[in-house]
Design a protein around this motif. Structure first.
Motif, short mmCIF file in Angstrom:
data_model
loop_
_atom_site.label_atom_id
_atom_site.label_comp_id
_atom_site.label_asym_id
_atom_site.label_seq_id
_atom_site.Cartn_x
_atom_site.Cartn_y
_atom_site.Cartn_z
N ILE A 86 0.85 -1.20 0.00
CA ILE A 86 0.00 0.00 0.00
C ILE A 86 0.88 1.24 0.00
CG2 ILE A 86 -1.53 1.42 1.44
CD1 ILE A 86 -3.05 -1.09 2.16
N GLU A 87 1.86 1.26 0.89
CA GLU A 87 2.75 2.42 0.96
C GLU A 87 3.46 2.65 -0.37
OE1 GLU A 87 5.16 1.36 4.32
OE2 GLU A 87 3.63 1.99 5.76
N ASP A 88 3.91 1.57 -0.99
CA ASP A 88 4.60 1.69 -2.27
C ASP A 88 3.66 2.21 -3.35
OD1 ASP A 88 6.90 1.24 -4.06
OD2 ASP A 88 5.66 -0.39 -4.89
N LYS A 89 2.44 1.67 -3.42
CA LYS A 89 1.49 2.09 -4.45
C LYS A 89 1.05 3.53 -4.23
CE LYS A 89 1.58 -1.49 -6.92
NZ LYS A 89 2.28 -1.41 -8.19
N LEU A 90 0.89 3.94 -2.97
CA LEU A 90 0.54 5.34 -2.71
C LEU A 90 1.65 6.27 -3.16
CD1 LEU A 90 -1.18 5.11 0.78
CD2 LEU A 90 -2.25 5.76 -1.38
#
Length: 127
Positions: free
Chosen positions: A20-24
């Motif tokens: 999630i952090e990477d995609k955000l």
């Protein structure tokens, strides 16, 4: 999902949260790139520069859409972990192998169900 150890779910949850952090971060970069290209279009009088930048904006928007789709899939997987339904095949209702989930935490189908669905899609395309 009935994995042998709760630590497996913890590891998967942490992995999903990292995704999630990477995609955000990627999504933010896509939006920033699209915005910068838009600013450059406004400052350019060359037709080809404008056309090129408009294409770049479109590409960045498509990347942002793909990242949003993956974010939604990650959120759905985290919700299933919370509800206790993670690792249950959405097609057959059977348990998805832990090995498959560790390799692909977003897997929604067992290998068998996935293959069957892909075979059906190929058959429809041929007809």
């Amino acid at each position: 999902m009935k994995m042998k150890e709760k630590t497996d779910l913890c590891v998967l949850s942490k992995h999903l949260i990292a995704q999630i952090e990477d995609k955000l971060k990627q999504w933010h970069e896509n939006i920033e790139n699209a915005h910068q290209a838009e600013v450059n279009i406004e400052n350019s009088s060359e037709f080809f520069d404008q056309a090129n930048r408009e294409t770049l904006i479109g590409l960045e928007i498509e990347r942002a859409k793909r990242n949003q789709k993956v974010l939604n899939e990650i959120r759905a997987a985290l919700k299933k972990i919370k509800e206790g339904t993670y690792g249950i095949c959405e097609e057959s209702g059977e348990t998805i192998e832990a090995k498959r989930l560790l390799a692909n935490p977003l897997a929604r189908y067992s290998i068998e169900a996935q293959q069957e669905m892909e075979n059906e899609m190929r058959a429809r395309r041929r007809n």
